[in-house]
Design a protein around this motif. Structure first.
Motif, short mmCIF file in Angstrom:
data_model
loop_
_atom_site.label_atom_id
_atom_site.label_comp_id
_atom_site.label_asym_id
_atom_site.label_seq_id
_atom_site.Cartn_x
_atom_site.Cartn_y
_atom_site.Cartn_z
N LYS A 57 4.57 -3.89 -0.01
CA LYS A 57 5.10 -3.01 1.03
C LYS A 57 4.64 -1.57 0.76
CE LYS A 57 9.40 -5.56 1.99
NZ LYS A 57 9.32 -6.64 0.99
N ILE A 58 4.36 -0.85 1.83
CA ILE A 58 4.00 0.56 1.72
C ILE A 58 5.06 1.37 2.48
CG2 ILE A 58 2.28 2.33 2.27
CD1 ILE A 58 0.13 0.22 2.00
N TYR A 59 5.55 2.42 1.82
CA TYR A 59 6.58 3.28 2.40
C TYR A 59 6.06 4.71 2.48
CZ TYR A 59 9.86 -0.49 1.22
OH TYR A 59 10.50 -1.70 1.12
N VAL A 60 6.52 5.45 3.49
CA VAL A 60 6.26 6.89 3.56
C VAL A 60 7.61 7.60 3.55
CG1 VAL A 60 4.10 6.60 4.82
CG2 VAL A 60 6.23 6.93 6.09
N ALA A 91 -2.30 9.47 4.71
CA ALA A 91 -2.28 8.99 3.32
C ALA A 91 -1.87 7.53 3.25
CB ALA A 91 -1.34 9.86 2.49
N ALA A 92 -0.88 7.15 4.08
CA ALA A 92 -0.45 5.75 4.11
C ALA A 92 -1.58 4.85 4.56
CB ALA A 92 0.76 5.61 5.03
N GLN A 93 -2.35 5.30 5.54
CA GLN A 93 -3.50 4.51 6.00
C GLN A 93 -4.51 4.33 4.87
OE1 GLN A 93 -4.03 2.88 8.84
NE2 GLN A 93 -5.99 2.16 8.01
N ASN A 113 9.19 1.93 6.06
CA ASN A 113 8.27 0.85 5.73
C ASN A 113 7.18 0.79 6.81
OD1 ASN A 113 8.43 -2.77 5.76
ND2 ASN A 113 7.11 -1.47 4.56
N VAL A 114 5.92 0.96 6.42
CA VAL A 114 4.82 0.97 7.40
C VAL A 114 3.87 -0.21 7.20
CG1 VAL A 114 4.93 3.45 7.80
CG2 VAL A 114 3.49 2.57 5.94
N VAL A 115 3.93 -0.87 6.06
CA VAL A 115 3.13 -2.07 5.82
C VAL A 115 4.01 -3.06 5.07
CG1 VAL A 115 1.17 -3.07 4.55
CG2 VAL A 115 0.89 -0.91 5.78
N ARG A 125 4.42 5.48 -1.11
CA ARG A 125 4.82 4.61 -2.23
C ARG A 125 4.42 3.18 -1.92
NH1 ARG A 125 9.76 2.04 -2.85
NH2 ARG A 125 10.57 3.26 -1.10
N VAL A 126 3.82 2.52 -2.92
CA VAL A 126 3.44 1.11 -2.78
C VAL A 126 4.35 0.29 -3.69
CG1 VAL A 126 1.65 -0.63 -3.13
CG2 VAL A 126 1.04 1.64 -2.24
N GLU A 127 4.93 -0.77 -3.13
CA GLU A 127 5.85 -1.62 -3.88
C GLU A 127 5.34 -3.06 -3.84
OE1 GLU A 127 10.32 -1.32 -3.37
OE2 GLU A 127 9.93 -3.26 -2.42
N ALA A 128 5.08 -3.63 -5.01
CA ALA A 128 4.64 -5.03 -5.11
C ALA A 128 5.76 -5.85 -5.72
CB ALA A 128 3.38 -5.14 -5.95
N THR A 129 6.07 -7.01 -5.12
CA THR A 129 7.13 -7.90 -5.63
C THR A 129 6.58 -9.32 -5.79
OG1 THR A 129 7.92 -8.39 -3.39
CG2 THR A 129 8.95 -6.54 -4.55
N GLY A 130 7.07 -10.00 -6.78
CA GLY A 130 6.64 -11.37 -7.04
C GLY A 130 6.57 -11.63 -8.53
N PRO A 131 5.98 -12.73 -8.96
CA PRO A 131 5.37 -13.75 -8.09
C PRO A 131 6.43 -14.63 -7.46
CG PRO A 131 5.22 -14.43 -10.37
CD PRO A 131 5.84 -13.06 -10.39
N TRP A 132 6.15 -15.07 -6.21
CA TRP A 132 7.03 -15.96 -5.47
C TRP A 132 6.34 -17.30 -5.25
CZ3 TRP A 132 11.48 -13.47 -5.12
CH2 TRP A 132 11.51 -12.08 -4.95
N ALA A 133 7.14 -18.32 -4.99
CA ALA A 133 6.57 -19.53 -4.40
C ALA A 133 5.92 -19.13 -3.07
CB ALA A 133 7.68 -20.56 -4.16
N PRO A 134 4.91 -19.83 -2.61
CA PRO A 134 4.13 -19.38 -1.44
C PRO A 134 4.84 -19.60 -0.11
CG PRO A 134 3.25 -21.44 -2.25
CD PRO A 134 4.32 -21.04 -3.23
#
Length: 275
Positions: free
Chosen positions: A133-136, A175-177, A214-216, A245-254
């Motif tokens: 997810k990307i946030y501004v 910047a988010a782009q 949240n933009v992405v 801000r970039v937020e990565a979450t996981g790993p998850w089942a697909p």
């Protein structure tokens, strides 16, 4: 008709020890989890438990889906079973609250979809899902007046602030782009697939505890051996970009890749995203 229905969590490829690993698990309604198998050569399994029909028959389920507390409890139990099995084998998660009249009807579904399920499990093998997810931040939070308001009339101070906020807003979205382009580059380099989900807004964003807009909201299917490189690139995607801000979450089942996506961008028969 039985008072119990068969609740299905996921399709898996049957493997030595899987039935024993499934037995201790408790699922929705604290019911014991078991494995329903088909008769194919490449034997598949459907992970199931039994739930009260009074809660999961169509009319009752419609009402329950409006009850956030009930829905959260079911979602947590559903996710818990899938995550536990995902530590032992490739899982193909099914949509939340997928129910059948009994185990025989569940087995018929498994038999009917055997070819498609086997192909999908082969694609998902040795892969996990990562959410990105990307946030501004809001322009108001980033704007600091350069001239004391006391030196301007109220009207000119208001217009000055509005222009400053618009300028900052434009800069932050640019910047988010840039961050999004960097994340996509990491995906092309390391991931096997990507799904674009709707951005989280309103109540959904509030429930998730999000800070900023949240933009992405994307999900990537990443081979296990490429996870470290993917995360390293994604984590650095917002470097040098103020207000992003970039937020990565996981790993998850697909979850997001369990079924092929239809033309509208929605999963054809699977739950769209992990919690």
């Amino acid at each position: 008709m039985s008072d119990l229905l068969t609740y299905a969590y996921a399709v898996v490829r049957n493997a030595e020890g899987l039935r024993e690993a499934t037995a201790p698990l408790r699922g929705v309604a604290d019911s014991p989890v078991s494995l329903v198998t088909d008769s194919g050569d490449d034997q598949l399994g459907l992970v199931v438990s039994h739930v009260p029909g009074q809660d999961f028959q169509e009319d009752a389920l419609k009402q329950h889906l409006e009850d956030l507390e009930w829905l959260e409890a079911v979602a947590r139990a559903h996710h818990g079973v899938i995550e536990a099995l995902g530590e032992r084998t490739t899982v193909l998660p099914l949509r939340l609250a997928t129910v059948y009249l009994d185990d025989n009807r569940a087995r018929e579904m498994l038999e009917a979809g055997r070819t498609m399920f086997a192909e999908r499990l082969a694609l998902l093998s040795e892969h996990v899902e990562w959410g990105v997810k990307i946030y501004v931040e809001s322009a108001t939070a980033l704007t600091e007046p350069t001239v004391p308001a006391a030196e301007l009339t109220p009207g000119r101070a208001y217009l000055r602030n509005r222009r400053q906020q618009q300028s900052v807003r434009d800069t932050v979205y640019q910047a988010a782009q840039k961050a999004a382009e960097r994340v996509e580059a990491a995906g092309r380099k390391h991931a096997s697939d990507r799904v674009r989900h709707r951005v989280q807004q309103g109540l959904l964003a509030d429930t998730a505890g999000a800070v900023g807009e949240n933009v992405v909201n994307d999900a990537y299917l990443v081979p296990l051996k490429r996870c470290d490189d993917f995360l390293a690139d994604v984590t650095h995607a917002a470097e040098g970009l103020d207000g992003v801000r970039v937020e990565a979450t996981g790993p998850w089942a697909p979850y997001s890749f369990a079924m092929p996506f239809d033309e509208s961008g929605g999963a054809a028969a699977a739950e769209g995203a992990p919690p």
